[in-house]
Scaffold this active site. Structure first.
Site, PDB file in Angstrom:
ATOM      1  N   MET A  30       0.840  -1.198   0.000  1.00 31.34           N
ATOM      2  CA  MET A  30       0.000   0.000   0.000  1.00 31.34           C
ATOM      3  C   MET A  30       0.880   1.255   0.000  1.00 31.34           C
ATOM      4  SD  MET A  30      -3.404  -0.933   2.161  1.00 31.34           S
ATOM      5  CE  MET A  30      -2.711  -0.714   3.781  1.00 31.34           C
ATOM      6  N   GLY A  31       2.152   1.105  -0.353  1.00 30.49           N
ATOM      7  CA  GLY A  31       3.024   2.278  -0.418  1.00 30.49           C
ATOM      8  C   GLY A  31       3.500   2.717   0.953  1.00 30.49           C
ATOM      9  N   HIS A  37       9.204  -3.360   3.599  1.00 28.58           N
ATOM     10  CA  HIS A  37       8.792  -3.576   2.203  1.00 28.58           C
ATOM     11  C   HIS A  37      10.012  -3.883   1.333  1.00 28.58           C
ATOM     12  CE1 HIS A  37       5.515  -0.636   3.516  1.00 28.58           C
ATOM     13  NE2 HIS A  37       4.814  -1.670   3.117  1.00 28.58           N
ATOM     14  N   GLU A 148       5.677 -11.754   6.885  1.00 31.10           N
ATOM     15  CA  GLU A 148       5.184 -12.491   8.059  1.00 31.10           C
ATOM     16  C   GLU A 148       4.639 -11.536   9.116  1.00 31.10           C
ATOM     17  OE1 GLU A 148       8.397 -15.018   9.328  1.00 31.10           O
ATOM     18  OE2 GLU A 148       7.987 -16.479   7.744  1.00 31.10           O
ATOM     19  N   LYS A 149       4.961 -10.258   8.985  1.00 29.89           N
ATOM     20  CA  LYS A 149       4.414  -9.241   9.908  1.00 29.89           C
ATOM     21  C   LYS A 149       2.891  -9.359   9.987  1.00 29.89           C
ATOM     22  CE  LYS A 149       3.599  -4.820  11.318  1.00 29.89           C
ATOM     23  NZ  LYS A 149       2.694  -4.287  10.332  1.00 29.89           N
ATOM     24  N   ASP A 150       2.253  -9.561   8.822  1.00 26.81           N
ATOM     25  CA  ASP A 150       0.796  -9.730   8.770  1.00 26.81           C
ATOM     26  C   ASP A 150       0.508 -11.231   8.677  1.00 26.81           C
ATOM     27  OD1 ASP A 150      -0.245  -6.756   8.270  1.00 26.81           O
ATOM     28  OD2 ASP A 150       1.597  -7.043   7.151  1.00 26.81           O
ATOM     29  N   GLN A 153      -2.882 -12.468   7.498  1.00 30.35           N
ATOM     30  CA  GLN A 153      -3.040 -12.170   6.072  1.00 30.35           C
ATOM     31  C   GLN A 153      -2.289 -13.191   5.220  1.00 30.35           C
ATOM     32  OE1 GLN A 153      -2.804  -8.090   4.296  1.00 30.35           O
ATOM     33  NE2 GLN A 153      -0.700  -8.684   3.875  1.00 30.35           N
ATOM     34  N   ALA A 176      10.786  -7.453   9.454  1.00 30.89           N
ATOM     35  CA  ALA A 176      11.883  -6.488   9.627  1.00 30.89           C
ATOM     36  C   ALA A 176      11.529  -5.597  10.817  1.00 30.89           C
ATOM     37  CB  ALA A 176      12.043  -5.651   8.361  1.00 30.89           C
ATOM     38  N   LEU A 184       8.665  -2.834  11.711  1.00 28.66           N
ATOM     39  CA  LEU A 184       8.483  -1.680  10.830  1.00 28.66           C
ATOM     40  C   LEU A 184       7.065  -1.718  10.272  1.00 28.66           C
ATOM     41  CD1 LEU A 184      11.864  -1.741   8.882  1.00 28.66           C
ATOM     42  CD2 LEU A 184      11.272  -0.457  10.943  1.00 28.66           C
TER      43      LEU A 184
HETATM   44  P1  AMP Z   1       1.418  -2.971   3.497  1.00 26.52           P
HETATM   45  O1  AMP Z   1       1.966  -1.900   2.618  1.00 26.52           O
HETATM   46  O2  AMP Z   1       1.348  -2.614   4.926  1.00 26.52           O
HETATM   47  O3  AMP Z   1       0.134  -3.552   2.948  1.00 26.52           O
HETATM   48  O4  AMP Z   1       2.462  -4.145   3.425  1.00 26.52           O
HETATM   49  C1  AMP Z   1       2.843  -4.711   2.202  1.00 26.52           C
HETATM   50  C2  AMP Z   1       3.586  -5.976   2.458  1.00 26.52           C
HETATM   51  O5  AMP Z   1       4.757  -5.691   3.235  1.00 26.52           O
HETATM   52  C3  AMP Z   1       2.763  -7.001   3.256  1.00 26.52           C
HETATM   53  O6  AMP Z   1       3.008  -8.293   2.729  1.00 26.52           O
HETATM   54  C4  AMP Z   1       3.320  -6.854   4.643  1.00 26.52           C
HETATM   55  O7  AMP Z   1       3.203  -8.037   5.422  1.00 26.52           O
HETATM   56  C5  AMP Z   1       4.770  -6.552   4.362  1.00 26.52           C
HETATM   57  N1  AMP Z   1       5.398  -5.889   5.493  1.00 26.52           N
HETATM   58  C6  AMP Z   1       5.001  -4.742   6.091  1.00 26.52           C
HETATM   59  N2  AMP Z   1       5.808  -4.460   7.145  1.00 26.52           N
HETATM   60  C7  AMP Z   1       6.716  -5.458   7.206  1.00 26.52           C
HETATM   61  C8  AMP Z   1       7.801  -5.762   8.085  1.00 26.52           C
HETATM   62  N3  AMP Z   1       8.120  -4.985   9.120  1.00 26.52           N
HETATM   63  N4  AMP Z   1       8.523  -6.882   7.853  1.00 26.52           N
HETATM   64  C9  AMP Z   1       8.202  -7.700   6.821  1.00 26.52           C
HETATM   65  N5  AMP Z   1       7.187  -7.472   5.967  1.00 26.52           N
HETATM   66  C10 AMP Z   1       6.460  -6.372   6.152  1.00 26.52           C
END
Ligand code: AMP
Length: 279
Positions: A30-31, A37, A148-150, A153, A176, A184
């Site tokens: 989602m940017g 990311h 794996e953060k989500d 999901q 991360a 993060l």
């Molecule tokens: P988002 O932009 O929040 O939708 O995240 C996009 C992708 O990045 C998703 O697959 C998240 O699980 C992954 N992501 C977000 N934060 C982290 C993180 N701290 N460590 C690993 N993956 C992440």
């Protein structure tokens, strides 16, 4: 790096990337990109010939009182970061391209989406699954990478890919974290300096609880202690903290590998999620 905003151009560009049998990995986002990311993008570069990143703030996965309008957006900054990482194509459709008038079909995630974040955010995972299915059909990658953060999901998308016979591999990337342990997240930008200092209490409590559970600690006592530590650390509330089967997400009464400790907590207006492996 090509920046593409319409589906016909996307199809042509991906077909060109795939010429000569080259593989394509997709990293949906989602940017408001951060190093979490970018770690997914780096994994994508290792496993595929070309990397496609999507940036789409998906309205259908936000509840009416959530932060869709306020969600941080800075495509120019994100694009510069992705150029640096060697990304071939940025897929950045707007809402009218993703959901043209009359859009009326969606994916319903059954039991995997009911508990944890799904309980706090009704309809959230239906929105996620639907947009991810659309991204898979739009980009047609060989591999897609999720963090794996989500954790919930990731489990839901693996199940969806299996249930609906998407012909691609789903890879999970490790979480991360900042130096103090906080995962993060684009939403960390909402934290005041004071909240940001306090926020490390959340991963620290989860990490300690995961270790205690792995060492045979009593589950209810351990989770209650973790919840108390999170609140004492400056959080307003804990949405949930639960020991779950890592794949089925079923709640566990005791440690049965592969198990995962899943949690969400609120600090001010910000809701943070995190998880740790147990054992
Ligand atoms: P988002 O932009 O929040 O939708 O995240 C996009 C992708 O990045 C998703 O697959 C998240 O699980 C992954 N992501 C977000 N934060 C982290 C993180 N701290 N460590 C690993 N993956 C992440």
């Amino acid at each position: 790096m090509q920046i593409i905003r319409d589906i016909a151009t996307l199809h042509r560009a991906v077909a060109a990337l795939k010429q000569g049998g080259k593989s394509v990995a997709l990293v949906p986002t989602m940017g408001a990109l951060h190093d979490g990311h970018l770690s997914l993008v780096q994994m994508a570069r290792r496993v595929a010939d070309h990397v496609v990143v999507s940036i789409f703030v998906n309205p259908t996965q936000f509840g009416p009182n959530e932060d869709f309008a306020a969600y941080p957006r800075d495509e120019a900054r994100d694009a510069a970061l992705l150029v640096n990482e060697g990304v071939s194509l940025l897929w950045a459709p707007d809402v009218a391209v993703m959901y043209p008038g009359g859009h009326s079909t969606h994916i319903e995630v059954a039991e995997l989406g009911a508990d944890y974040c799904g309980a706090a955010r009704p309809g959230h995972f239906d929105g996620v699954a639907t947009v991810v299915a659309k991204l898979f059909n739009q980009v047609r990658p060989d591999i897609a990478i999720f963090g794996e953060k989500d954790w919930q999901q990731l489990a839901i998308i693996r199940r969806m890919a299996r249930d609906l016979d998407f012909a691609l591999d789903i890879l999970g990337a490790p979480i991360a974290r900042d130096a103090d342990g906080l995962a993060l997240s684009s939403r960390n930008a909402y934290l005041s300096p004071e909240q940001r200092r306090a926020a490390a209490a959340f991963p620290n409590a989860l990490k300690a609880a995961a270790a205690a559970l792995a060492n045979g600690g009593d589950m209810y006592e351990t989770l209650a202690k973790a919840e108390a530590a999170i609140v004492a650390g400056g959080f307003d509330s804990v949405d949930y903290i639960a020991l779950a089967d890592a794949a089925s997400l079923e709640r566990l009464a005791d440690v049965r590998p592969p198990a995962r400790l899943l949690a969400a907590a609120r600090i001010g207006k910000t809701r943070l999620i995190d998880n740790y492996p147990v054992g």
